[in-house]
Design an enzyme around this catalytic site. Structure first.
Site, short mmCIF file in Angstrom:
data_model
loop_
_atom_site.label_atom_id
_atom_site.label_comp_id
_atom_site.label_asym_id
_atom_site.label_seq_id
_atom_site.Cartn_x
_atom_site.Cartn_y
_atom_site.Cartn_z
N THR A 152 0.86 -1.18 0.00
CA THR A 152 0.00 0.00 0.00
C THR A 152 0.90 1.23 0.00
OG1 THR A 152 -0.27 -0.25 2.41
CG2 THR A 152 -2.04 -1.08 1.00
N LYS A 178 4.08 -6.89 4.09
CA LYS A 178 3.82 -5.49 3.78
C LYS A 178 3.49 -4.78 5.08
CE LYS A 178 0.44 -3.43 3.36
NZ LYS A 178 -0.35 -2.48 4.27
N THR A 189 -0.88 -2.51 10.51
CA THR A 189 -1.42 -2.82 9.18
C THR A 189 -0.32 -3.54 8.50
OG1 THR A 189 -2.85 -0.97 8.94
CG2 THR A 189 -2.35 -2.05 6.98
N GLU A 275 5.70 5.06 7.46
CA GLU A 275 5.29 6.15 6.58
C GLU A 275 6.04 7.44 6.92
OE1 GLU A 275 0.80 4.57 5.58
OE2 GLU A 275 1.11 5.89 7.29
N ASN A 401 -0.68 10.49 5.50
CA ASN A 401 -1.93 10.05 6.09
C ASN A 401 -3.06 11.07 5.94
OD1 ASN A 401 -1.74 7.33 7.58
ND2 ASN A 401 0.22 8.33 7.95
N SER A 406 -6.77 9.49 -1.45
CA SER A 406 -6.63 9.98 -2.81
C SER A 406 -5.37 9.43 -3.45
CB SER A 406 -6.59 11.50 -2.84
OG SER A 406 -5.50 11.97 -2.08
#
Length: 406
Positions: A152, A178, A189, A275, A401, A406
């Site tokens: 992702t 992942k 996640t 991230e 985040n 989008s």
């Protein structure tokens, strides 16, 4: 134990994989549907998120694993199929039915996983249309596309494989994972899929996986958010033809050692790819009263936004670390705590017995500018230790985040 130079989930005997774009992601250059297949039935086990809100695939996979057997795993990215009610459950089930039909397997021999946006109905038609091509492309070379298809916000693929020996038989184990954000295992996640040609009972495979997850994925945190869809699945098809492992004997612990090594490497990859992250943080708490306390303390430090931002800014603001230890909920003696920072450029001690030490700020800055930082904490209160992995908190975490859908 040998690390294979270009390994993944198809490295063990009898495993094939594939990955395609079926249309779940808007960008048609991004793969979003993956498949792992064993040519023979395999012992299987799983560990899942402890979040009370769970993705639909978890319920279906747990149901299919009651007999501890499986032969295929289908995974989609781009949609978590979570908070979608009965519709989500029926679609997760449908994914296993369609895959089973394409591979001529029983539906219950297919496991399912999803990752992506929560609360959006899953486009099952895109998956249905994609499964024929996905099945057709199964191959030994498909591990790379499969690893891409489960990503992702990950910035790189996470996969590896090892070879080792039991009963003079070569055993191979491979994996792909992942994970980048919403990471606070039990678990984050994060998805991890492990394959091996080891001959082992489902009961012993389940025991090994649970033991390994405790000291690997469950000690990772990127942002403190426990996801809804996390799972670790393992398939062991027995094609290495070693004597079947049915108890915790020497062969079991040989396998467990390799499994631990593999999972810890993957856990570190996930933490480092947080991230917006620029640095991996490894917090080692030693000489604690018990291992559980050490684990709680180490995770409190890597979860502290103030510690994470200090590491991002390469600022040796060690008071924030002591603060994180103090609110962790563990009974500690702050007057016994020693702190150091370490990286590839060296180590510097900054606190002794809970009190500041004079240290070279320039040297500390040089140490903290590196992309892998160790926070070494000596509690001087016992003999137990624990390690946790996290990452720094950068400006880009908010950007990623704030614009995720989008």
């Amino acid at each position: 134990m040998n690390l294979l130079s270009n390994g993944g989930v198809t490295s063990p005997e009898g495993f094939l994989a594939s990955g395609i774009h079926c249309g779940l992601k808007k960008n048609n250059l991004k793969l979003d549907l993956a498949l792992i297949y064993s040519t023979v039935p395999a012992s299987s086990a799983g560990v899942y998120t402890k979040n009370k809100v769970k993705g639909a695939p978890i319920y279906i996979t747990k149901e299919h694993l009651i007999n501890k057997k499986a032969q295929a795993i289908i995974i989609n990215s781009g949609n978590a199929n979570t908070c979608t009610g009965d519709d989500g459950l029926s679609k997760a089930k449908r994914m296993t039915e369609l895959t089973g039909k394409a591979l001529k397997l029983k539906t219950t021999d297919v496991l399912v996983a999803s990752t992506g946006v929560i609360g959006v109905p899953l486009n099952i038609d895109a998956i249905k249309d994609g499964i024929p091509l996905l099945s057709e492309r199964l191959s030994k070379d498909g591990f790379d596309d499969a690893a891409k298809a489960i990503m992702t916000t990950d910035t790189y693929k996470k996969q590896l494989a090892f070879e080792f020996y039991i009963d003079n038989k070569k055993i191979t184990i491979g994996a792909m994972s992942k994970g980048s954000g919403m990471i606070e295992p039990n678990m984050g996640t994060m998805l991890s899929f492990i394959t091996t040609d080891l001959n082992i009972s489902g009961e012993m495979l389940n025991e090994a996986l649970k033991e390994s997850v405790k000291i690997s994925y469950n000690r990772v945190s990127v942002d403190g958010d426990t996801s809804t869809n996390d799972m670790v699945l393992v398939l062991a098809n027995g094609l290495a033809k070693n004597s079947k492992i049915t108890k915790k004997d020497e062969n079991y612990y040989t396998f467990l050692n390799v499994l631990n090594t593999l999972n810890i490497i993957l856990a570190r990859m996930i933490a480092k790819d947080g991230e917006g992250a620029t640095k991996l943080i490894e917090c080692i708490v030693s000489n604690c009263k018990c291992e559980k306390d050490a684990e709680i303390l180490s995770k409190s430090v890597i979860n502290s936004p103030l510690v994470k931002t200090a590491i991002f800014g390469s600022d040796a603001n060690w008071g924030r670390i002591l603060c994180a230890l103090g609110y962790a909920g563990v009974n500690i003696n702050p007057n016994k705590v020693d702190l150091s920072f370490e990286s590839s450029t060296g180590e510097i001690e900054i606190c002794k017995d809970g009190m500041p030490l004079p240290f070279d700020e320039v040297k500390a800055k040089e140490i903290l500018l590196q992309d892998e930082i160790k926070i070494l904490i000596n509690m001087n209160s016992g003999e137990c230790s624990s390690i946790a992995w996290g990452c720094d908190l950068s400006y880009d975490y908010v950007k990623i985040n704030g614009d995720y859908r989008s």
